[in-house]
Design an enzyme around this catalytic site. Structure first.
Site, PDB file in Angstrom:
ATOM      1  N   SER A 197      47.818  43.242  38.557  1.00 49.29           N
ATOM      2  CA  SER A 197      49.001  43.359  39.396  1.00 49.29           C
ATOM      3  C   SER A 197      48.612  43.334  40.867  1.00 49.29           C
ATOM      4  O   SER A 197      47.510  43.752  41.237  1.00 49.29           O
ATOM      5  CB  SER A 197      49.734  44.673  39.119  1.00 49.29           C
ATOM      6  OG  SER A 197      49.009  45.779  39.640  1.00 49.29           O
ATOM      7  N   ASP A 198      49.508  42.826  41.707  1.00 53.09           N
ATOM      8  CA  ASP A 198      49.352  43.106  43.125  1.00 53.09           C
ATOM      9  C   ASP A 198      49.460  44.620  43.295  1.00 53.09           C
ATOM     10  O   ASP A 198      50.053  45.312  42.456  1.00 53.09           O
ATOM     11  CB  ASP A 198      50.424  42.375  43.948  1.00 53.09           C
ATOM     12  CG  ASP A 198      49.980  42.119  45.378  1.00 53.09           C
ATOM     13  OD1 ASP A 198      49.038  42.800  45.840  1.00 53.09           O
ATOM     14  OD2 ASP A 198      50.564  41.242  46.042  1.00 53.09           O
ATOM     15  N   TRP A 199      48.890  45.129  44.355  1.00 57.17           N
ATOM     16  CA  TRP A 199      48.739  46.578  44.490  1.00 57.17           C
ATOM     17  C   TRP A 199      50.091  47.283  44.535  1.00 57.17           C
ATOM     18  O   TRP A 199      50.922  46.997  45.384  1.00 57.17           O
ATOM     19  CB  TRP A 199      47.900  46.886  45.727  1.00 57.17           C
ATOM     20  CG  TRP A 199      46.435  47.071  45.433  1.00 57.17           C
ATOM     21  CD1 TRP A 199      45.649  48.079  45.876  1.00 57.17           C
ATOM     22  CD2 TRP A 199      45.578  46.257  44.609  1.00 57.17           C
ATOM     23  NE1 TRP A 199      44.354  47.949  45.390  1.00 57.17           N
ATOM     24  CE2 TRP A 199      44.285  46.840  44.614  1.00 57.17           C
ATOM     25  CE3 TRP A 199      45.775  45.112  43.858  1.00 57.17           C
ATOM     26  CZ2 TRP A 199      43.207  46.315  43.897  1.00 57.17           C
ATOM     27  CZ3 TRP A 199      44.699  44.580  43.148  1.00 57.17           C
ATOM     28  CH2 TRP A 199      43.445  45.175  43.178  1.00 57.17           C
TER      29      TRP A 199
END
Length: 817
Positions: free
Chosen positions: A240-242
């Protein structure tokens, strides 16, 4: 339609994935539910959970499309700063992109990194996109070819690539919540195409985006399964993106690793399995993929990490910057003769404070940056080279040079940073060698600290008044020689915490200083909980540009130009124009730079303009200057590359990967702001040069455009099986580079198509008088369109060959059966 018209998918998907992880199932079977739930979430900002009982060490991830920062954002651990993604794309050089990936792998291993979070392969849908410097191009074919080469370059050297951000994260406004509405054909042919090619190249990881597509946030979107897994055969890890994982619904989707961790949205993962809300088999699949990734990068017992060959990082950075520098126009003034010129004016804020990279999470901290001023002064060593700022461009405080500050505790160059709890007791202290500081992971107890104190002794080199202050997202106080001179709270713009963290506002006050007399500076920053970023902090102690009359700055630059044989003006953007977290509101150069260029050009002195911007800017004075070089964000060797190009020590190797407009009013696609949370890609297939051709408006500089220091004659183009063979000759007096570009046209199509679309390209080099042949593959898929499957329409296509989307002297009839 017959069966032969349909292009088969590359893979059947899920069976292939299961086969690639079958040998790891014995390890999975040894894990408890609690261990599996922990493994699918990060251990902290940058690492995964180690499980030594099965021989698994932690994996380390790092930002790094244009360099690899490593798990610590720390000037004491410097990184190679490569040219930005748009600069790499301007090379149009697949081999260079592979070497770029290999250089990133070498840096990654030097820093103990297993997974590099790049390349960024979203498209330049609109030039107003604020993060386009990090992406490659407006065209899916150019992006796909270069992105795949970057992936191979990394992974051939044992480091995982993570192409991002899957998918339709093509602008920054409301990026956490925007719902992108896009037609399936458009999604397949444009925005998914680079990711498909990255998977074909063997990508071991993919990053899912913050945004939603057609109503579903990407970490929960069916697109993670189809086409990524089921059609393309992806067997890697979706990271995932952060903070992009929002709920347990991402478990049933093919979202494999939630970062950073532990992820609040998955805090009930074990309980959810036990009460039936989540299937354990979904977690098992994720665990197997993470184990496979660990095996590939050498993080499992019995596997070894590849050790990439060492590289000369600065030399490669310089070469890459040269290959991405685009000569937009030239009346013959370039290349300059460094041996005969005696008086040279170098003008522009970006000449001394060049932007070598864009703002945001892609930031790296190089050991040394060569500015254009540094390099041009050295290149014209026998001339009188004079500098004037001309116009203030960089906003806010800039860090204080290390040579002028002393740590009051150690006596060494630098400053002391202390972390205090609520009672004022010191929890931790460290000695730093820069005044621009970011903690995003690492040892400092950011979350437990309530006050962070920076202390240093500064010795000014000139007498006068300086604008002293700090940049940050937290309240702060500044003391000079024990006296409080500034006590204020920054006002944050917008709601994007990431943008506020990485590009915070500045607060300053005027302080009188005397040359050679040291002053003690103490900055106290007060912290409060910041939610997802509670363990992170960004502070810059610095000095803002002087508040000088802008007309006086231009007048001084005009005087310098008038007294010189040539004026080199370096213009560019600043961190408020191009950065992660926000889009652009216009395409203008910030400040008074347009006025500056016009005034310098009006002196009659030949004027060479260097553009230091990661994406297009409007150049209303283009017809008034002698030459323009677009240098992009050229990495730490930007100055050397510019000096090499303007003196002719090197050929400007770049061609535009994005159309440059003469005016924002001419731009076909400018909608980057959601309405009621929705952003509709209503332009369909027509972005970039496709849209410019459709609306029949000439741009300032076409897609693919770029000049060199030699001339070319285009010979013939002919089909040979599924390739186009193009002959061309260097008719000039020096060795040169040309990019052969092939575009398809289908005038009688039964479906909507662009007027032209890029289907292939090749780089050639030739000596004076030499004739060379470029061989450009054109696979049937490059001619296909999406209609619930890839379909190649029978009949005649026309392939146009040349050096830009608007300069295509050769053609080939291409019959497709």
């Amino acid at each position: 339609m017959t069966s032969s018209d349909i292009v088969a998918p590359a893979s059947t998907g899920s069976g292939e994935s299961a086969a690639s992880t079958a040998h790891l199932r014995p390890l999975l079977d040894r894990l408890t539910l609690e261990q599996k739930a922990a493994l699918v979430q990060g251990a902290d900002f940058w690492t995964t959970v180690p499980l030594p009982e099965i021989g698994l060490r932690a994996l380390t991830l790092s930002d790094g499309p244009a360099g690899v920062r490593g798990p610590r954002w720390d000037e004491r651990e410097p990184s190679l700063n490569l040219p930005s993604g748009s600069a790499l794309a301007a090379s149009w050089d697949v081999q260079l992109a592979h070497r770029y990936g290999a250089a990133a792998a070498s840096e990654a291993r030097r820093k103990g990194v297993d997974v590099v979070l790049g390349p960024t392969i979203n498209l330049h849908r609109s030039p107003l996109g604020g993060r386009h410097f990090e992406c490659f191009s407006e065209d899916p074919e150019l992006t796909a070819e270069l992105g795949a080469a970057y992936v191979r370059g990394l992974q051939d050297n044992g480091v995982a690539a993570t192409p991002k951000h899957y998918v339709a994260n093509d602008s920054e406004t409301d990026r956490f919540t925007v719902d992108v509405e896009v037609d399936e054909r458009v999604l397949r042919e444009l925005y998914l195409a680079p990711f498909e090619r990255a998977v074909e190249a063997g990508a071991w990881s993919i990053m899912s985006a913050y945004n939603a597509v057609d109503g579903v946030t990407m970490t929960e979107n069916e697109l993670l399964e189809t086409p990524l897994n089921s059609e393309w055969g992806f067997d890697g890890v979706v990271v995932s993106d952060w903070t992009a994982v929002r709920s347990l619904d991402a478990v049933a989707a093919a979202q494999d690793l939630a970062m950073p961790g532990p992820a609040p949205a998955w805090s009930e993962l074990v309980a959810a399995v036990r009460d039936g809300r989540v299937r354990e088999s979904d977690i098992d699949r994720k665990v197997l993929r993470i184990l496979l990734l660990a095996e590939r990068v050498g993080a499992l017992d019995g596997t070894a990490a590849l050790v990439p060959a060492p590289i000369d990082g600065p030399a490669f950075a310089r070469e890459a910057a040269i290959e991405g520098s685009v000569l937009l126009q030239n009346d013959g003034v370039l290349p300059l003769d460094s041996g005969t010129l005696t008086r040279v004016a170098v003008i522009g804020h970006n000449a001394t404070e060049a932007r070598t990279q864009g703002g945001g999470s892609a930031t790296v901290l190089p050991e040394k940056v060569v500015s254009p001023w540094d390099a041009l002064r050295a290149a014209f060593a026998h001339a009188d080279v004079r500098y004037e700022i001309g116009a203030v461009v960089q906003e806010g405080v800039a860090e204080i040079p290390l040579s002028s500050i002393v740590n009051p505790v150690t006596g060494d160059p630098g400053l002391r940073v202390s972390f205090l709890d609520e009672a004022g007791h010191e929890l931790f202290a460290e000695d730093r060698r820069a005044t621009a500081l970011v903690w995003f992971g690492g040892d400092a107890p950011i979350g437990a600290s309530r006050t962070v104190v920076l202390s240093t002794r500064y010795t000014p080199s000139e007498t006068g008044s300086i604008e002293l202050g700090f940049a940050g997202a937290n309240p702060g106080r500044v003391f000079v020689d024990g006296d409080l001179v500034l006590d204020d709270t920054p006002v944050l713009e917008g709601t994007d915490l990431g943008a506020a963290f990485l590009n915070p506002p500045s607060l300053t006050t005027a302080v009188s200083v005397e040359s050679g007399r040291a002053i003690d500076i103490r900055v106290e920053i007060t912290r409060a909980s910041q939610g997802a970023l509670d363990g992170a902090l960004s502070i810059t102690l610095g000095i803002a540009p002087e508040r000088t009359d802008p007309d006086a700055l231009i007048a001084r630059a005009v005087e310098a130009a008038r007294d010189s044989e040539v004026a080199i003006v370096v213009v560019g953007t600043n961190a408020k124009v191009e950065s992660e977290g926000y889009d652009r509101v216009d395409l203008d150069l910030p400040g008074r730079q347009d006025d500056l260029v016009r005034a310098v050009a009006a002196t009659g002195t030949p004027t060479v303009v260097i553009v230091n911007a990661g994406s297009p800017v409007v150049l209303p004075w283009a017809g008034e200057v002698s030459a323009i070089v677009q240098g992009y964000f050229g990495g730490q060797e930007f100055g050397h590359a510019i000096a090499d190009v303007v003196t002719g020590a090197a050929e400007p190797g770049g061609r535009l990967p994005t159309t440059w407009p003469a005016s924002l009013d001419d731009v076909p696609v400018t909608d980057v702001t959601p309405t009621d949370g929705r952003l509709v890609y209503g332009e369909g297939l027509h972005i970039g040069y496709r849209a410019w051709l459709k609306q029949e408006t000439p741009p300032a500089y076409a897609f693919g455009h770029g000049l060199g220091y030699t001339t070319w004659s285009w010979g013939t183009a002919q089909r040979h099986e599924d390739t186009v063979e193009v002959t061309l000759a260097n008719t000039g007096s020096r060795r040169g580079k040309q990019v052969v570009q092939v575009y398809a046209e289908r005038t009688d199509s039964s479906v909507e198509r662009p007027l032209l679309w890029l289907v292939g390209f090749a780089v050639v080099h030739a000596e004076p008088g030499e004739t060379v042949t470029a061989v450009v593959p054109v696979a049937p898929r490059r001619l296909a369109h999406w209609a619930d499957g890839w379909v190649v329409e029978p009949g005649r296509f026309t392939l146009h060959v040349g050096c830009s989307a608007t300069d295509l002297p050769l053609r080939v009839d291409w019959d497709q059966r």
